[in-house]
Design an enzyme around this catalytic site. Structure first.
Site, PDB file in Angstrom:
ATOM      1  N   SER A 656      15.948  -7.336  -3.976  1.00  0.00           N
ATOM      2  CA  SER A 656      14.769  -7.187  -3.121  1.00  0.00           C
ATOM      3  C   SER A 656      13.525  -6.777  -3.896  1.00  0.00           C
ATOM      4  O   SER A 656      12.420  -6.784  -3.342  1.00  0.00           O
ATOM      5  CB  SER A 656      15.046  -6.156  -2.014  1.00  0.00           C
ATOM      6  N   LYS A 699      11.840   0.705   4.381  1.00  0.00           N
ATOM      7  CA  LYS A 699      10.927   0.505   3.257  1.00  0.00           C
ATOM      8  C   LYS A 699       9.469   0.643   3.700  1.00  0.00           C
ATOM      9  O   LYS A 699       8.668   1.309   3.042  1.00  0.00           O
ATOM     10  CB  LYS A 699      11.178  -0.866   2.637  1.00  0.00           C
TER      11      LYS A 699
END
EC number: 3.4.21.53
Length: 805
Positions: A656, A699
């Site tokens: 990611s 996040k």
């Protein structure tokens, strides 16, 4: 670009309108019956239970907390209630091989009756035998035998006395038997008189004494034979009359349990064996005879133990098939035990030492086990597969073959097995077993899998509300308002990380319901409303957020270096997710790239020191493929670069961060600064297409909290893959900040869009001559790579790399 790619606040979270749910409080709703959102698993499990063929045991797979255990148990019980009850099983003494007790199947519910009937027979046997033996007819026959024997004994004694008298001898009875004594004048001769005789007279008397002694011995032998024959005949008469007296009782017992050949055979043998201990006089004689003997040679404390019945399994004739849930599936708990047999233990007691296990209790029905628990005991797991394969349950001592010294062990007759085993566990465990265990594949041919999430359609939403109503009523909690239910639904979306799906992890939903009720109680509210649900969710997060608070403190103090404003070359704010128990939170991490002369290509420092996982390494190698496609078509990529996560000392994995890593590298190559007010997450492929990632909510929220801690500027935000839009379920504070323009979320499809967002320069397009748009970021990267290639060639003493500026 910032405006075009911006995600509206309405897309950041799915909410539910309480007015559209169709009720005011859960008090108006019926309780949910069964499960919600698991239709496929329910159908599969129902069909699997209908399969009775060998090997079609069931593995129920699914994540923890989806209700698979409770629902499986309830479904199995409901199905078993309509099925025929299982047989009772008893163990009885094996009169021929005491170490191998016999197993006998009985109709359900009759095992207890048999045990009670046998106890009654044992209790009555001596009384009935004593009464029969004391009867006048039997006593008359005994007296007749004794008189005849006495007459024979008296006749033999008369003949012996006559013989002795004819030889001038008398007979004296001593402790050592009958002794001949010489007579003088009709009186026993004294020792002095015998010694006064001549030697010839003494020899003649001694010879006559020996002849008489031989006659005495012969008479004694004949008397012993008469006594022996009489004793045997008396025993025969006692056994005959006792057997006759007990016979009606035994026949009555057999009539109560017809159609069971194994039981009838054992009762026939038992009827014969019961006669001797039932005779009272025999028991008394043995007790006297055994006095003072060593313990191991004494008669058993319970001479009737071998006639007692060990009820191994008893089933309710009206209760349907048995369903057993074994929470601790060790070998003994599953297969029972035959307790240790001591050397001086009585053989007749041994069948009473057999104890049933869960397999025996579930025989004829269903056994439910947690897969991880039974696998924790390899002996139990192997024995279970063997029992299912052989279709019989054996009771054996585990590890007996590994004992250094031989031990006397019981070997009970195995019991035929008709059992469906249901293992409950994770899908990962199922696939692991399927891959490595051939026996597992043969015995567990059917799988029913529970989903972790369900579609947020009208039917499932109604089912969710019914589930909440059921919890409130059964746990005696306050009813929940429609607004409260709407808040629970939103939290369920958060748990599933999907705006289109509701979470099937009902245990986590139940925790929220419990805690929301507690908040309502503290406020004295008669119902649970939306604010109580919100308080429960927030309070749980705050209880677990200490690691996140410590991290924010480090960033605020400058211990952990993070910039949320300004522009820096070769530096990008990447995003990671940390897990601490049941709490996940996001955190920014500074990713830096540096470029220099060489030809080692892209070096990742974490990879070099073995702090990166395989997936992360794959993402890094993908960057090399992308660079080769964009910039290596007409020249070699003759440069060296290093990429690292600054101040990261823990292992990392996942791809990611590959978008952030690529932008940092391109920034360093182009010598173009990156906006530090923007954080990036996402995966990129070799074509530059952005791919979705996990943990997107944590996040975004992690970077938002850092920006809020250091001061929101209105330019800060997070770049995410567009494919992750349906995963957004952000907290209220983040959504509010986006609505007010103080924070932003952008969604991109390509790396080019991300480049323009973070650098302010267009990425550029390749022209027909192979060059990129003048002044674009790619043009700057291309020119830098060419310069580095020429410099490296010059340094190496070569003639330069192909192409000019």
């Amino acid at each position: 670009m910032r405006t075009r790619l911006a995600v509206a606040a309405s897309q950041l979270r799915r909410t539910w309108d309480p007015g559209r749910l169709g009720f005011a409080t859960t008090a108006e709703l019926p309780e949910l019956e069964g499960l919600v959102g698991q239709e496929q698993a329910v159908r599969a499990l129902g069909f699997g239970l209908s399969l009775r063929s060998p090997g079609y045991n069931i593995y129920v797979a699914g994540p923890a907390g989806t209700g698979k255990t409770s629902y499986t148990s309830s479904l199995v019980r409901a199905r078993a209630a309509g099925e025929p009850p299982a047989q009772d099983w008893v163990y009885v003494h094996n009169f021929d091989r005491p170490d191998e007790p016999l197993a006998i199947a009985l109709p359900p519910g009759t095992g207890t009756s048999l045990v009670k009937a046998m106890e009654e027979i044992i209790s009555d046997a001596q009384r009935i035998a004593a009464r029969a033996i004391a009867g006048p007819e039997h006593q008359g026959r005994r007296d007749e035998l004794l008189r005849a024997a006495q007459q024979q004994t008296e006749q033999a004694m008369l003949e012996l006395e006559q013989l002795a008298s004819a030889h001038d001898f008398g007979l004296t009875h001593t402790d050592h038997g009958i002794v001949p004594v010489p007579l003088r004048n009709g009186q026993p001769m004294t020792g002095e008189e015998f010694d006064s005789l001549s030697a010839e007279e003494r020899r003649e008397i001694t010879a006559r004494a020996k002849e008489i002694q031989r006659a005495v011995a012969e008479a004694s032998r004949r008397a012993w034979e008469v006594e022996k024959a009489v004793r045997a005949e008396l025993q025969r008469l006692d056994r005959e009359v006792t057997g006759g007296a007990l016979s009606p009782m035994i026949e009555g017992l057999k009539a109560r349990f017809p159609g069971i050949p194994a039981l009838a055979a054992w009762l026939n043998r038992m009827a014969v064996e019961l006669i001797d201990p039932a005779i009272p006089s025999r028991g008394a004689a043995d007790a006297d005879a055994d006095a003072g003997l060593p313990l191991r040679r004494r008669r058993p404390a319970d001479p009737f133990a071998r006639f007692r019945v060990n009820l191994l399994v008893a089933n309710d004739p009206a209760g349907g098939a048995p369903v057993v849930i074994e929470p601790n599936p060790t070998y003994v708990n599953l297969f029972g035990k035959a307790e240790y047999v001591a050397e001086d233990d009585e053989p007749g007691n041994r069948h009473l030492q057999i104890k049933a296990g869960a397999v025996h209790r579930a025989n004829g029905g269903y056994l439910i086990l947690q897969a991880a628990d039974v696998l924790a005991s390899p002996t139990a797991w192997d024995a279970l597969k063997r029992a299912l394969s052989m279709r019989e349950a054996r009771i054996e001592a585990p590890g007996a073959e590994n004992r250094l010294l031989p031990v006397a062990l019981l070997r009970p007759q195995p019991i035929p097995l008709n059992l469906k085993v249901i293992l409950i566990g994770s899908a990962q465990l199922y696939h692991a077993l399927y891959a490595v265990d051939e026996s597992f594949r043969k015995q567990f041919k059917f799988r029913a899998e529970f989903e972790v999430a369900m579609e947020a359609n009208e039917q499932n939403v109604a089912g969710y509300a019914g589930f909440i109503a059921r919890v409130c009523r059964r746990e005696r909690l306050r009813d929940m308002t429609a607004a409260g239910v709407a808040q629970v639904l939103s939290h369920s979306h958060r748990l599933s990380e999907d705006q289109t799906k509701l979470s099937a992890r009902f245990n986590e939903v139940v925790e929220v319901i419990y805690e929301a009720d507690a908040w309502a109680a503290l406020e004295g509210s008669p119902v649970v409303d939306a604010q109580h649900v919100h308080q429960a969710i927030q309070a749980k997060a705050e209880r677990s957020s200490l690691p996140e608070r410590h991290l924010l403190e480090q960033i605020r103090r400058g211990t952990l270096l993070i910039d949320v404003s300004g522009r820096v070359v070769g530096q990008v704010n990447g995003l990671t997710v940390m897990q601490r128990g049941d709490y996940r939170f996001g955190s920014p991490r500074r990713i830096t790239a540096r470029v220099f002369i060489g030809q080692k290509g892209v070096l990742h420092i974490e990879r070099e020191v073995a702090l990166s996982g395989q997936i992360h390494d794959k993402g890094l190698l993908t960057l090399t493929g992308y660079l080769g496609d964009r910039f290596g078509q007409d020249k070699p990529l003759a440069f060296s670069a290093s990429i690292t996560f600054e101040q990261s000392y823990m292992p990392i994995d996942g791809d990611s961060a590959s978008v952030a890593e690529l932008i940092a590298l391109l920034s360093a190559l182009a010598d173009v600064p990156v906006d530090q007010s923007i954080a990036v997450t996402g995966s990129v492929n070799q074509r530059g297409e952005i791919q979705p990632i996990g943990g997107v909510n944590e996040k975004i929220e992690g970077f938002f909290r850092v920006c809020a801690e250091l001061g929101l500027t209105g330019r800060q935000g997070v770049v995410i893959p567009r494919q992750n839009l349906h995963n957004l379920m952000l907290t209220d504070d983040v959504v509010a900040a986006v609505e007010q323009g103080r924070f932003h979320v952008w969604a991109i499809d390509t790396i080019e869009e991300g480049i323009e967002l973070l650098t302010g320069l267009p990425a550029g397009e390749r022209g027909a001559d192979g060059r990129y748009t003048a002044g674009s970021l790619f043009d700057r990267v291309d020119s830098r790579i060419r310069r580095l290639a020429r410099q490296y060639a010059y340094w190496r003493g070569g003639s330069g790399a192909g192409g000019g500026d």
